[in-house]
Motif scaffolding. Structure first.
Motif, PDB file in Angstrom:
ATOM      1  N   UNK A  49       0.821  -1.213   0.000  1.00 18.62           N
ATOM      2  CA  UNK A  49       0.000   0.000   0.000  1.00 18.62           C
ATOM      3  C   UNK A  49       0.846   1.250   0.000  1.00 18.62           C
ATOM      4  N   UNK A  50       0.234   2.403  -0.265  1.00 14.16           N
ATOM      5  CA  UNK A  50       0.973   3.665  -0.335  1.00 14.16           C
ATOM      6  C   UNK A  50       1.463   4.124   1.033  1.00 14.16           C
ATOM      7  N   UNK A  51       2.397   5.089   1.067  1.00 21.75           N
ATOM      8  CA  UNK A  51       2.882   5.606   2.359  1.00 21.75           C
ATOM      9  C   UNK A  51       1.746   6.208   3.174  1.00 21.75           C
ATOM     10  N   UNK A 109       6.295 -15.234  13.282  1.00 22.71           N
ATOM     11  CA  UNK A 109       5.403 -14.842  12.189  1.00 22.71           C
ATOM     12  C   UNK A 109       6.050 -13.688  11.448  1.00 22.71           C
ATOM     13  N   UNK A 110       6.155 -13.813  10.141  1.00 25.96           N
ATOM     14  CA  UNK A 110       6.744 -12.747   9.323  1.00 25.96           C
ATOM     15  C   UNK A 110       5.640 -11.825   8.821  1.00 25.96           C
ATOM     16  N   UNK A 111       5.767 -10.545   9.159  1.00 28.45           N
ATOM     17  CA  UNK A 111       4.866  -9.537   8.615  1.00 28.45           C
ATOM     18  C   UNK A 111       5.730  -8.563   7.825  1.00 28.45           C
ATOM     19  N   UNK A 112       5.477  -8.465   6.539  1.00 32.03           N
ATOM     20  CA  UNK A 112       6.261  -7.565   5.689  1.00 32.03           C
ATOM     21  C   UNK A 112       5.348  -6.493   5.123  1.00 32.03           C
ATOM     22  N   UNK A 113       5.937  -5.347   4.811  1.00 30.32           N
ATOM     23  CA  UNK A 113       5.151  -4.305   4.148  1.00 30.32           C
ATOM     24  C   UNK A 113       5.989  -3.693   3.039  1.00 30.32           C
ATOM     25  N   UNK A 114       5.325  -3.148   2.053  1.00 36.91           N
ATOM     26  CA  UNK A 114       6.033  -2.536   0.940  1.00 36.91           C
ATOM     27  C   UNK A 114       5.131  -1.545   0.214  1.00 36.91           C
ATOM     28  N   UNK A 115       5.746  -0.564  -0.423  1.00 37.12           N
ATOM     29  CA  UNK A 115       5.018   0.302  -1.333  1.00 37.12           C
ATOM     30  C   UNK A 115       4.823  -0.463  -2.638  1.00 37.12           C
ATOM     31  N   UNK A 116       3.768  -0.156  -3.392  1.00 43.41           N
ATOM     32  CA  UNK A 116       3.548  -0.905  -4.633  1.00 43.41           C
ATOM     33  C   UNK A 116       4.550  -0.551  -5.741  1.00 43.41           C
ATOM     34  N   UNK A 174       1.290   3.602  -7.049  1.00 45.85           N
ATOM     35  CA  UNK A 174       0.685   2.712  -8.059  1.00 45.85           C
ATOM     36  C   UNK A 174      -0.625   2.165  -7.493  1.00 45.85           C
ATOM     37  N   UNK A 175      -1.682   2.170  -8.296  1.00 42.09           N
ATOM     38  CA  UNK A 175      -3.030   1.698  -7.884  1.00 42.09           C
ATOM     39  C   UNK A 175      -3.665   2.577  -6.808  1.00 42.09           C
ATOM     40  N   UNK A 176      -3.146   3.805  -6.583  1.00 35.07           N
ATOM     41  CA  UNK A 176      -3.725   4.694  -5.571  1.00 35.07           C
ATOM     42  C   UNK A 176      -5.048   5.260  -6.090  1.00 35.07           C
ATOM     43  N   UNK A 177      -6.083   5.333  -5.244  1.00 34.51           N
ATOM     44  CA  UNK A 177      -7.387   5.819  -5.725  1.00 34.51           C
ATOM     45  C   UNK A 177      -7.392   7.298  -6.132  1.00 34.51           C
ATOM     46  N   UNK A 178      -6.481   8.090  -5.572  1.00 29.46           N
ATOM     47  CA  UNK A 178      -6.508   9.531  -5.856  1.00 29.46           C
ATOM     48  C   UNK A 178      -5.227  10.050  -6.514  1.00 29.46           C
ATOM     49  N   UNK A 179      -4.057   9.642  -6.016  1.00 28.73           N
ATOM     50  CA  UNK A 179      -2.801  10.180  -6.547  1.00 28.73           C
ATOM     51  C   UNK A 179      -2.298   9.344  -7.719  1.00 28.73           C
ATOM     52  N   UNK A 180      -1.599  10.005  -8.614  1.00 26.82           N
ATOM     53  CA  UNK A 180      -1.130   9.333  -9.825  1.00 26.82           C
ATOM     54  C   UNK A 180       0.299   8.824  -9.650  1.00 26.82           C
ATOM     55  N   UNK A 181       0.560   7.616 -10.145  1.00 23.16           N
ATOM     56  CA  UNK A 181       1.909   7.032 -10.101  1.00 23.16           C
ATOM     57  C   UNK A 181       2.779   7.682 -11.171  1.00 23.16           C
ATOM     58  N   UNK A 196       7.540  -0.659 -12.076  1.00 23.54           N
ATOM     59  CA  UNK A 196       6.774  -1.334 -11.020  1.00 23.54           C
ATOM     60  C   UNK A 196       7.140  -2.820 -10.977  1.00 23.54           C
ATOM     61  N   UNK A 197       7.192  -3.449 -12.157  1.00 28.43           N
ATOM     62  CA  UNK A 197       7.524  -4.866 -12.237  1.00 28.43           C
ATOM     63  C   UNK A 197       8.936  -5.122 -11.716  1.00 28.43           C
ATOM     64  N   UNK A 198       9.863  -4.226 -12.063  1.00 30.55           N
ATOM     65  CA  UNK A 198      11.254  -4.354 -11.615  1.00 30.55           C
ATOM     66  C   UNK A 198      11.347  -4.227 -10.090  1.00 30.55           C
ATOM     67  N   UNK A 199      10.527  -3.313  -9.531  1.00 28.12           N
ATOM     68  CA  UNK A 199      10.512  -3.090  -8.078  1.00 28.12           C
ATOM     69  C   UNK A 199      10.019  -4.340  -7.359  1.00 28.12           C
ATOM     70  N   UNK A 200       8.941  -4.942  -7.874  1.00 25.56           N
ATOM     71  CA  UNK A 200       8.382  -6.149  -7.252  1.00 25.56           C
ATOM     72  C   UNK A 200       9.320  -7.342  -7.411  1.00 25.56           C
TER      73      UNK A 200
END
Length: 513
Positions: free
Chosen positions: A222-224, A345-352, A358-365, A372-376
């Motif tokens: 998810x986004x920051x 238990x592993x809990x990880x988080x990341x920006x998309x 990316x995929x934000x409802x209001x702000x543009x990537x 994006x693919x390279x980041x993932x």
């Protein structure tokens, strides 16, 4: 004359008794033998300064200190006190009324003879009781930690002179007594944070509840500022409470690593570790020239949170793959190997994406094509394969943030989680090493996670239409079994499968394309 007492050396999370022998004979010089490291060798200066401070003298004869067994490496400054007391007895400056050989003695001396706290006290105390020693003499700051162990006299001393007076019978020091069960019960489930503090994000809370109920690893995308870290911090509060055995095991690891602090006692809440992404491989999984537990072992019986997962060094993430499967980490050296438990238990988080929107409802990537693919792709498939739930976190709206509607407390969620875990305990009673749905091997998944024909049709459609990878199949079945356990259902129904399918975001072939 020969004087003898006992200390201990810690290897992994267990201690070994070390015999400290001192003989004063004709000749000159101070000799320290028995494979000591630099810190142990330097004890001569600390011991001599402490003796002079209290009006004693270092014998101007040949003093031989032997730390046996001689083939085990001794490290650290905790042998100062037993060496000093043996020197006093061997040089006949101390009229002993109590026998040094009845006790395990550990402590680092300051130059004024006061004692500084040491590491690894709990495993040493456990070993001292096991071997039948009368008591354990140690610095005052470490005494509450050692007092967790019952049926062992824990004698806290503030200075070297206190220890001398105790052995000469001039001073009676009352053993520190601690009621471990009362201490544990008073602290269990006492957390500073709570799920009731989180407004909105009901779908993420639901995913966290499922993860806690089945012991599943989670990655949040998810986004920051969407609340990923806030939610991760609260996950330990909904996990089942530690048992007394788990609490002792967890405290042992933190004691060995020197993370308990002074006057610390039993760890009664599930640990939460959140290392920075610049962490080295050895600091994450454990290691070093004299192996110490890493973050994954400090998170044993608790939660390891890796924020901004793609920013971690790839090598650090890859060395974590085996511990995630085996729930322990083995560190081997040329002459010996140590093993640290690492069931977390592993809990990880990341920006998309690098910009975060990316995929934000209001702000543009603003990331370019393929970025994006390279980041993932920084997260390897084998690591992603060990993460059961992929959860998309969206920002909380203003209306949700300002709503006065009371949110569900951690205690309420925890009660449902405990019920689901109880079902799993019964289910896996005959399966050694399997305690939760997340631990099920593939053959057990086929046996336990039976689904109806309608469920199979739904799963086939989902895999074809969403482009889910083959690795998602077992994960979906495990998660759906946990959802069924939360619903108190013996069989996996179609709605349980449908909910589990939506937790495979990163497996969709078109997610970043």
């Amino acid at each position: 004359m020969l004087a003898k007492t006992y200390g201990a050396a810690v290897y992994g999370v267990n201690a070994s008794i070390i015999t400290v022998e001192v003989v004063v004979a004709q000749g000159l010089h101070f000799h320290l033998v028995g494979l000591p490291d630099s810190a142990v060798k330097e004890s001569e200066q600390r011991v001599e300064a402490s003796l002079k401070f209290f009006g004693y003298r270092m014998p101007r004869q040949k003093v031989v200190v032997n730390l046996a067994p001689a083939d085990i490496r001794k490290e650290g400054s905790a042998y100062d006190l037993p060496i000093a007391l043996c020197v006093l007895q061997a040089s006949e400056q101390m009229a002993v009324q109590r026998n040094l050989e009845d006790y395990v003695i550990m402590g680092e001396l300051a130059l004024d003879g006061s004692l500084r706290p040491i590491k690894g006290v709990l495993p040493i105390a456990i070993e001292a009781r096991k071997k039948g020693y009368k008591g354990f003499i140690l610095p005052v700051e470490n005494a509450p930690e050692a007092a967790i162990v019952n049926n062992l006299d824990v004698i806290p001393v503030a200075t070297m002179q206190d220890a001398v007076d105790f052995f000469e019978g001039k001073k009676d020091i009352e053993p520190l007594v601690s009621d471990t069960r009362d201490l544990f019960n008073s602290q269990v489930n006492v957390y500073e944070v709570d799920f009731s503090h989180v407004q909105g994000q009901e779908n993420i809370k639901r995913a966290m509840e499922i993860a806690a109920a089945g012991g599943h690893n989670v990655i949040m995308i998810g986004p920051p500022g969407a609340g990923k870290t806030m939610l991760a911090k609260r996950l330990p509060t909904i996990l089942p409470p530690l048992t007394l055995q788990e609490a002792l095991e967890t405290t042992k690891i933190h004691s060995v690593a020197g993370k308990l602090g002074s006057r610390a006692t039993l760890i009664a809440t599930r640990p939460y570790r959140a290392p920075h992404h610049t962490i080295s491989d050895a600091a994450l999984v454990g290691g070093g020239s004299f192996p110490q537990p890493g973050e994954i072992s400090l998170a044993h019986n608790g939660v390891l949170f890796l924020d901004e997962l793609p920013e971690f060094k790839r090598s650090a993430l890859e060395v974590m793959r085996q511990p995630l499967e085996d729930r322990k980490v083995s560190i081997s050296r040329a002459k010996w190997a140590v093993e640290f438990p690492a069931s977390f238990m592993l809990i990880a988080s990341m920006n998309p994406c690098p910009c975060g929107y990316y995929n934000h409802p209001e702000k543009e990537c603003v990331c370019g094509p393929g970025v994006v693919q390279k980041y993932l792709a920084k997260i390897s498939g084998p690591l992603l394969d060990r993460i059961d739930l992929h959860v998309e976190v969206t920002p909380v709206s203003f209306d949700q943030m300002t709503a006065n509607r009371p949110a569900e407390s951690s205690e309420t969620i925890r009660e449902r989680v405990i019920k689901a875990r109880d079902r799993q305990t019964t289910r896996f009673a005959d399966q050694p090493g399997v305690y939760s749905n997340a631990m099920m091997p593939s053959q057990l998944v086929k046996e336990i996670c039976q689904i109806s024909d309608a469920g199979k049709a739904l799963l086939r459609t989902a895999m074809e239409r969403l482009g889910l990878s083959a690795r998602a199949y077992d994960r979906i079945l495990k998660v759906s079994r946990t959802i069924a356990d939360l619903a108190d259902s013996d069989e996996i129904r179609i709605e349980h499968l449908a909910e589990a399918i939506q937790y495979r975001s990163l497996d969709r072939e078109n997610w970043a394309g």
